[in-house]
Design a protein around this motif. Structure first.
Motif, mmCIF file in Angstrom:
data_model
loop_
_atom_site.group_PDB
_atom_site.id
_atom_site.type_symbol
_atom_site.label_atom_id
_atom_site.label_comp_id
_atom_site.label_asym_id
_atom_site.label_seq_id
_atom_site.Cartn_x
_atom_site.Cartn_y
_atom_site.Cartn_z
ATOM 1 N N GLY A 1 78.978 75.884 30.110
ATOM 2 C CA GLY A 1 78.315 75.136 31.174
ATOM 3 C C GLY A 1 79.080 75.138 32.495
ATOM 4 O O GLY A 1 78.590 74.661 33.508
ATOM 5 N N PHE A 2 80.299 75.669 32.492
ATOM 6 C CA PHE A 2 81.085 75.816 33.737
ATOM 7 C C PHE A 2 80.719 77.177 34.321
ATOM 8 O O PHE A 2 81.014 78.210 33.737
ATOM 9 C CB PHE A 2 82.581 75.753 33.395
ATOM 10 C CG PHE A 2 83.514 75.743 34.589
ATOM 11 C CD1 PHE A 2 84.330 74.646 34.831
ATOM 12 C CD2 PHE A 2 83.589 76.824 35.460
ATOM 13 C CE1 PHE A 2 85.206 74.627 35.904
ATOM 14 C CE2 PHE A 2 84.454 76.807 36.545
ATOM 15 C CZ PHE A 2 85.271 75.714 36.764
ATOM 16 N N GLU A 3 80.015 77.160 35.464
ATOM 17 C CA GLU A 3 79.532 78.424 36.029
ATOM 18 C C GLU A 3 80.058 78.611 37.453
ATOM 19 O O GLU A 3 80.182 77.650 38.205
ATOM 20 C CB GLU A 3 77.986 78.421 36.119
ATOM 21 C CG GLU A 3 77.266 78.189 34.800
ATOM 22 C CD GLU A 3 77.218 79.426 33.925
ATOM 23 O OE1 GLU A 3 77.533 80.519 34.434
ATOM 24 O OE2 GLU A 3 76.872 79.286 32.740
ATOM 25 N N TYR A 4 80.312 79.876 37.785
ATOM 26 C CA TYR A 4 80.662 80.218 39.169
ATOM 27 C C TYR A 4 79.388 80.520 39.940
ATOM 28 O O TYR A 4 78.498 81.204 39.426
ATOM 29 C CB TYR A 4 81.560 81.454 39.211
ATOM 30 C CG TYR A 4 82.915 81.224 38.563
ATOM 31 C CD1 TYR A 4 83.885 80.473 39.222
ATOM 32 C CD2 TYR A 4 83.217 81.738 37.309
ATOM 33 C CE1 TYR A 4 85.125 80.250 38.643
ATOM 34 C CE2 TYR A 4 84.454 81.523 36.722
ATOM 35 C CZ TYR A 4 85.396 80.770 37.388
ATOM 36 O OH TYR A 4 86.619 80.537 36.823
ATOM 37 N N GLY A 5 79.324 80.015 41.181
ATOM 38 C CA GLY A 5 78.206 80.358 42.054
ATOM 39 C C GLY A 5 78.622 81.449 43.021
ATOM 40 O O GLY A 5 79.350 82.371 42.645
ATOM 41 N N LEU B 1 80.887 76.121 42.456
ATOM 42 C CA LEU B 1 80.921 75.899 41.008
ATOM 43 C C LEU B 1 79.753 75.015 40.621
ATOM 44 O O LEU B 1 79.332 74.158 41.404
ATOM 45 C CB LEU B 1 82.211 75.166 40.592
ATOM 46 C CG LEU B 1 83.549 75.796 40.956
ATOM 47 C CD1 LEU B 1 84.696 74.878 40.505
ATOM 48 C CD2 LEU B 1 83.687 77.168 40.301
ATOM 49 N N SER B 2 79.262 75.213 39.387
ATOM 50 C CA SER B 2 78.297 74.234 38.889
ATOM 51 C C SER B 2 78.649 73.867 37.452
ATOM 52 O O SER B 2 79.220 74.677 36.703
ATOM 53 C CB SER B 2 76.869 74.775 38.985
ATOM 54 O OG SER B 2 76.673 75.759 38.000
ATOM 55 N N PHE B 3 78.359 72.627 37.102
ATOM 56 C CA PHE B 3 78.646 72.113 35.761
ATOM 57 C C PHE B 3 77.333 71.637 35.147
ATOM 58 O O PHE B 3 76.650 70.791 35.727
ATOM 59 C CB PHE B 3 79.605 70.926 35.820
ATOM 60 C CG PHE B 3 80.784 71.123 36.741
ATOM 61 C CD1 PHE B 3 81.706 72.136 36.517
ATOM 62 C CD2 PHE B 3 80.971 70.300 37.844
ATOM 63 C CE1 PHE B 3 82.780 72.334 37.368
ATOM 64 C CE2 PHE B 3 82.041 70.484 38.702
ATOM 65 C CZ PHE B 3 82.954 71.506 38.469
#
Ligand SMILES: Cc1cc2nc3c(=O)[nH]c(=O)nc-3n(C[C@H](O)[C@H](O)[C@H](O)COP(=O)(O)OP(=O)(O)OC[C@H]3O[C@@H](n4cnc5c(N)ncnc54)[C@H](O)[C@@H]3O)c2cc1C
Length: 287
Positions: free
Chosen positions: A198-202, A218-220
């Motif tokens: 669920g830890f994603e780079y934008g 970043l998005s969580f």
């Protein structure tokens, strides 16, 4: 003006760093700038010099408490060679102090040896698309699970330095609502592995400088963060952020001074190589 702040030991360290830059940084720097990323293994080479563990107690594999002058020398030598060590100064100079000041014994044992070895790099995620200077407005939330074993992190961050080359991210998130009297109440700090589900780079944001490190979104999404990864006490995050800012400002001012000094030196060298405004001095003499 001759400075008297450095001893012979500092100058020996400077000579070692200058040599290291010439061999391990300058030959690769154009590529790092193009990729917005230094080679990951480079931080392990820095660790072999002992400079990843500044201020980490020796029992956790570090060099022990050490004068900030050594980090100043690294900044000065990078400016002198017109290079940088990616987000080294963010990881070591800005984020590591959060762990040194707030981590409990178990957390220190888990993280500090890996940091000193260059295996764990750090970034910090405070800023959000709608929240920069005004950190009390942070909307990323961390909700404690019903069984009390973990927090569930949701939200997004922006402008995060070195995120793509970090294994751990110190994330500021809201754990309780602000109170009518205190908007700053209710924030907490978490150490979040960047490979968590669920830890994603934008997007990687374009910049005109500091190009050898990424500045990322970043998005969580429902990131599970074990309660053992809470730094310090829940809801006290805002005051922790404030306590660490003087160190960040010190590193920014040292960098600004070192870069200004290097710019003057480059200009002097350019002129002394008989160029003025890009033209050989001889060209002006003939007009
Ligand atoms: C290269 C780069 C790297 C960064 N790295 C990180 C990082 O690693 N982690 C992280 O969390 N963040 C990072 N940031 C974000 C940085 O901390 C924010 O940009 C900063 O906090 C300002 O927020 P903002 O850009 O939203 O500007 P805003 O807060 O919108 O401010 C815009 C302008 O308004 C002024 N202003 C704001 N509030 C007031 C006020 N109350 N009174 C008067 N003037 C005011 C500001 O001084 C500024 O000039 C980075 C930013 C950059 C550019």
């Amino acid at each position: 003006m001759k400075r008297s702040i450095y001893t012979a030991e500092h100058e020996a360290f400077r000579a070692m760093i200058r040599d290291f830059i010439a061999k391990e940084v300058t030959p690769h720097f154009d590529r790092w700038e193009k990729d917005n990323l230094v080679d990951r293994d480079f931080f392990r080479k820095l660790a072999a010099l002992g400079v990843m563990g500044f201020d980490i107690p020796e029992e956790y594999g570090g060099s022990g408490e050490i004068s900030y002058k050594y980090q100043t020398i690294i900044t000065e030598e990078c400016a002198r060679a017109a290079v940088s060590f990616g987000h080294y100064s963010v990881s070591t100079g800005i984020v590591l102090p959060y762990l040194l000041n707030l981590a409990d014994e178990d957390q220190k044992k888990r993280w500090l040896p890996g940091i000193a070895a260059g295996d764990l790099m750090l970034c910090v995620a405070m800023s959000e698309p709608g929240t920069g200077s005004d950190l009390a407005g942070i909307r990323t939330s961390a909700k404690l699970s019903d069984d009390g074993t973990h927090y569930v992190l949701n939200g997004s961050k922006t402008f995060i330095t070195g995120a793509r080359n970090s294994e751990l991210c110190v994330v500021a998130a809201r754990t309780s609502p602000a109170t009518p009297k205190d908007r700053r109440h209710g924030l907490s700090l978490f150490v979040v592995p960047t490979d968590a589900d669920g830890f994603e780079y934008g997007r990687k944001l374009e910049k005109i400088g500091l190009r050898s490190s990424d500045t990322s979104e970043l998005s969580f999404t429902d990131v599970k963060v074990p309660v053992e990864n809470l730094l310090g006490e829940q809801d006290k995050g805002f005051s922790y952020l404030g306590q660490n800012l003087p160190r960040e400002r010190l590193s920014i001012s040292v960098g600004a001074t070192a870069n200004a000094t290097a710019a003057i030196r480059f200009a002097q060298e350019y002129v002394s190589e008989r160029h003025v405004f890009g033209q050989p001095v001889a060209a002006f003499q003939n007009t």
